[in-house]
Design a protein around this motif. Structure first.
Motif: not given
Length: 535
Positions: A284-285, A292-296, A315-318
Motif C-alpha cells: 500500500g501507499e 525508515v532509512r535503516l532496517f537492522v 519512501a526514503h530514496r536510498r
C-alpha cells in the motif's frame, strides 16, 4: 547536552544518561510490567528513578554483590531496567525468556541458584500446569504483577533505601543470558562489562555513517528483551541520544501496528520472525514503514522476499538494510548491507541472503576448517566456522567443560558450516548439527520462500538415513502440492512436505523454530547427519 564523562556501565546507565542531559523519550507499546503506573512514555530521569527503586527493592529482598538475580516474565523492555537494577547492586542479572518450557526453565534455574527470581503470575501459572515450580530453585521470589504463595510482591518491598552503586571489575561476570535453544536446552552465557558494554555496546555507540542514529531519529525495536541484544541496543542508542526510542513488546499487529503508526521509525530493528509477520503490512501507499532509512536484522538471516518488501515500503530514496550475523557468545561477527539495487542484481539467480558479508573490521576474524581435522579448508570450500573476537563471553554457567570443548587455542567454534571467499565474505550453509548430505537447509528454505509466496515459513529437517523432511507453514494449513513439486523440482531430493500453520511451529523467545521439538512433534528420528559436537 553534556559529554559523557565515563564509559558505559550497566548499573548506572540511566543515572549517567540523566546526568548528561539526554533528552531521548522512550515510548512503550504497553506500560511496563514492573511499573504500570508510569504509563506509556518515559523520560530518562524517570527511567533512572525506576532503576534506583528496583535496586532498593532487590536489596531489601536480600540481594547483594556477587548474587545472581534471575528474571523470567512476559516480554518487555523492563528486562533491561531490572538488569540495570541488579547490576547496580553488584549482582549478576540472568535474563530467561518466558517462552522457555517450564522444565527447561527449571533446569536453568538449578544451574543459576539465584538469590532472587523476578517473575509474574502468568509464568508461575503455566509452570504449575506442568507440575513445575521455579520458585524452589531461588532463595526468594518477587512477583511483579500480583501475589503468589510464599513470594514477595512489589508492594512488600516499596520504600526501600537505595544503596550506592557497586561497579564490578571490567572482567567480572556482569550479565547472563541464554542461547536460543533451537536444538536442545539453552546454554547460559556469561558476559562481562568489557565484553558486552565496552566491546559491543561501546562499538555501536559511535555515529558511524549510515548506521549511527541522529538527533532527529525515531529508533524502534521489537524482539525478545530477555536477549543480551537488548542491553547493548539500549546502551548504544541512549549514548547517541536520538529524539525517540520506541519499544514494541509483541509481534502481534494489534499491539505493534498502533505503536508503529504513533511513532513511525526512521531506524527499525526487529527479529526475523517478527518482520516476517509484519511483511503483509508493507503493501500500500501509506505504511508505518514509509520513513525508515535503516532496517537492522539480527538473530538470524532474512529471506530475500522479506528484505525486498520492506525496502520497497519506505519512501526514503536510498534505504539500507543491515544484516548482522553473530551469536550470544560473541556478539556480531559479520555484517552486510542490502539495497534495492543490490537485490535487483540478484534477480534471476538463486535467491539467498546467506551471504553474510565480511567480518567487522579490526574486531573479528573468521576461518573455515575441516570438521574432523580442524585444519583450514581452501578458499570457497565449506567448513566449520571458527572466530576470534575480544567480545567472546566468559563461559557457560554449569557447563564449563562444554564451553572449553568449543575453544581450539584462541579460536571459538560457532557450530556453523560456511565458506569464506577470496574477499573474506562469509556464506552460511547450515548449522553443523543440521547439515544435509546434499545442499543446505537454509538455502533450500530461501528458495521455497521466494518461489511460493503462500508459504509463511519453511523448515528443512535432515534425517540420518533418508531424504530431508520439509515442514511448511501456511496461513490455512494447506498447500498446493502440484505447485510445490514444480517449485522444488531442481532442488535436492526431499520427502513429501509436512504442512502446518504458523502457530503450530514451536518457537524460541527470539522467534527461531525449535528444530528438536519439531522433530519430536512429527515423530522423526532425533538424530541428524551432523555430529552436534559443536552445538
Amino acid at each position: 547536552m553534556k559529554p559523557l564523562s565515563r564509559p558505559l556501565d550497566l548499573g548506572t546507565l540511566f543515572d549517567d544518561m540523566a546526568a548528561r542531559g539526554t533528552s531521548t523519550v522512550v515510548h512503550l507499546s504497553r506500560p511496563l510490567d514492573v511499573a504500570p503506573e508510569a504509563g506509556w512514555e518515559l523520560e530518562i530521569p524517570e527511567a533512572a528513578a525506576l532503576v534506583r527503586g528496583l535496586s532498593g527493592r532487590m536489596a531489601r529482598a536480600g540481594v547483594g554483590p556477587g548474587d545472581r538475580v534471575a528474571i523470567a516474565k512476559r516480554n518487555h523492555w523492563d528486562y533491561v531496567l531490572l538488569s540495570c537494577a541488579a547490576a547496580r547492586l553488584g549482582a549478576v542479572p540472568a535474563s530467561l525468556s518466558a517462552h522457555l518450557e517450564p522444565r527447561v526453565l527449571e533446569e536453568l534455574l538449578k544451574r543459576l541458584e539465584p538469590a532472587l527470581l523476578v517473575t509474574d503470575t502468568a509464568l508461575l501459572g503455566a509452570a504449575a500446569e506442568e507440575a513445575c515450580d521455579p520458585r524452589v530453585h531461588a532463595r526468594r521470589t518477587l512477583v511483579v504483577d500480583g501475589r503468589a504463595e510464599g513470594a514477595l510482591t512489589m508492594d512488600d518491598l516499596a520504600g526501600a533505601e537505595v544503596p550506592p552503586p557497586c561497579r564490578p571489575h571490567l572482567d567480572a561476570p556482569l550479565a547472563i543470558m541464554h542461547t536460543s535453544g533451537t536444538t536442545g536446552t539453552p546454554k547460559l552465557v556469561v558476559h562481562s562489562t568489557r565484553t558486552i558494554m565496552r566491546r559491543l555496546a561501546g562499538f555501536e555507540a559511535h555515529r558511524w555513517p549510515v548506521l549511527g542514529s541522529r538527533p532527529d531519529d525515531t529508533v524502534v525495536s521489537s524482539y525478545s528483551y530477555a536477549h543480551g541484544r537488548a542491553l547493548a541496543w539500549t546502551a548504544s542508542v541512549l549514548r547517541l541520544a536520538p529524539k525517540t526510542m520506541s519499544v514494541i513488546t509483541s509481534p502481534d499487529w494489534a499491539e505493534a501496528g498502533p505503536a508503529l503508526e504513533a511513532h513511525r521509525p526512521t531506524i527499525l530493528e526487529a527479529q526475523p520472525s517478527t518482520l516476517g509477520r509484519w511483511q503483509r503490512h508493507t503493501e500500500g501507499e501509506d505504511t508505518p514503514f514509509d520513513r525508515v532509512r535503516l532496517f537492522v536484522s539480527t538473530f538470524d538471516a532474512m529471506h530475500p522476499s522479506t528484505v525486498r518488501s520492506f525496502l520497497n515500503a519506505t519512501a526514503h530514496r536510498r534505504p539500507v538494510w543491515m544484516q548482522g550475523w553473530g551469536q550470544s557468545e560473541t556478539g556480531p561477527l559479520t555484517f552486510r548491507f542490502f539495497t534495492r539495487r543490490s537485490l535487483e542484481r540478484d534477480q534471476g539467480t538463486t535467491p539467498t541472503t546467506r551471504d553474510l558479508g565480511r567480518p567487522v573490521p579490526g574486531r573479528t576474524r573468521l576461518r573455515a576448517v575441516d570438521p574432523e581435522t580442524l585444519r583450514p579448508v581452501p578458499t570457497g570450500t565449506p567448513g566449520l566456522l571458527f572466530c576470534r573476537t575480544d567480545a567472546l563471553c566468559l563461559g557457560y554457567v554449569g557447563e564449563e567443560g562444554r564451553w572449553r570443548s568449543k575453544l581450539v587455542g584462541q579460536w571459538w567454534s560457532t557450530g556453523d558450516i560456511g565458506s569464506i571467499g577470496r574477499t573474506g565474505s562469509v556464506r552460511l550453509v547450515d548449522r553443523e548439527v543440521d547439515a544435509l548430505a546434499e545442499g543446505g537447509c537454509l538455502e533450500i528454505e530461501d528458495v521455497v520462500d521466494e518461489r511460493l509466496p503462500e508459504v509463511l515459513e519453511c523448515v528443512v529437517l535432515g534425517v540420518p538415513d533418508g531424504d530431508p523432511v520439509p515442514v511448511v507453514a501456511t496461513g490455512s494449513g494447506e498447500l498446493d502440492h502440484q505447485g510445490w513439486r514444480a517449485a522444488v523440482a531442481d532442488l535436492p531430493a526431499m520427502a513429501d512436505p509436512v504442512v502446518l500453520t504458523w502457530d503450530e511451529l514451536p518457537r524460541t523467545g527470539t522467534g527461531k523454530v525449535r528444530r528438536g521439538e519439531l522433530r519430536d512433534l512429527l515423530g522423526l528420528h532425533p538424530g541428524t547427519r551432523g555430529t552436534g559436537r559443536w552445538t
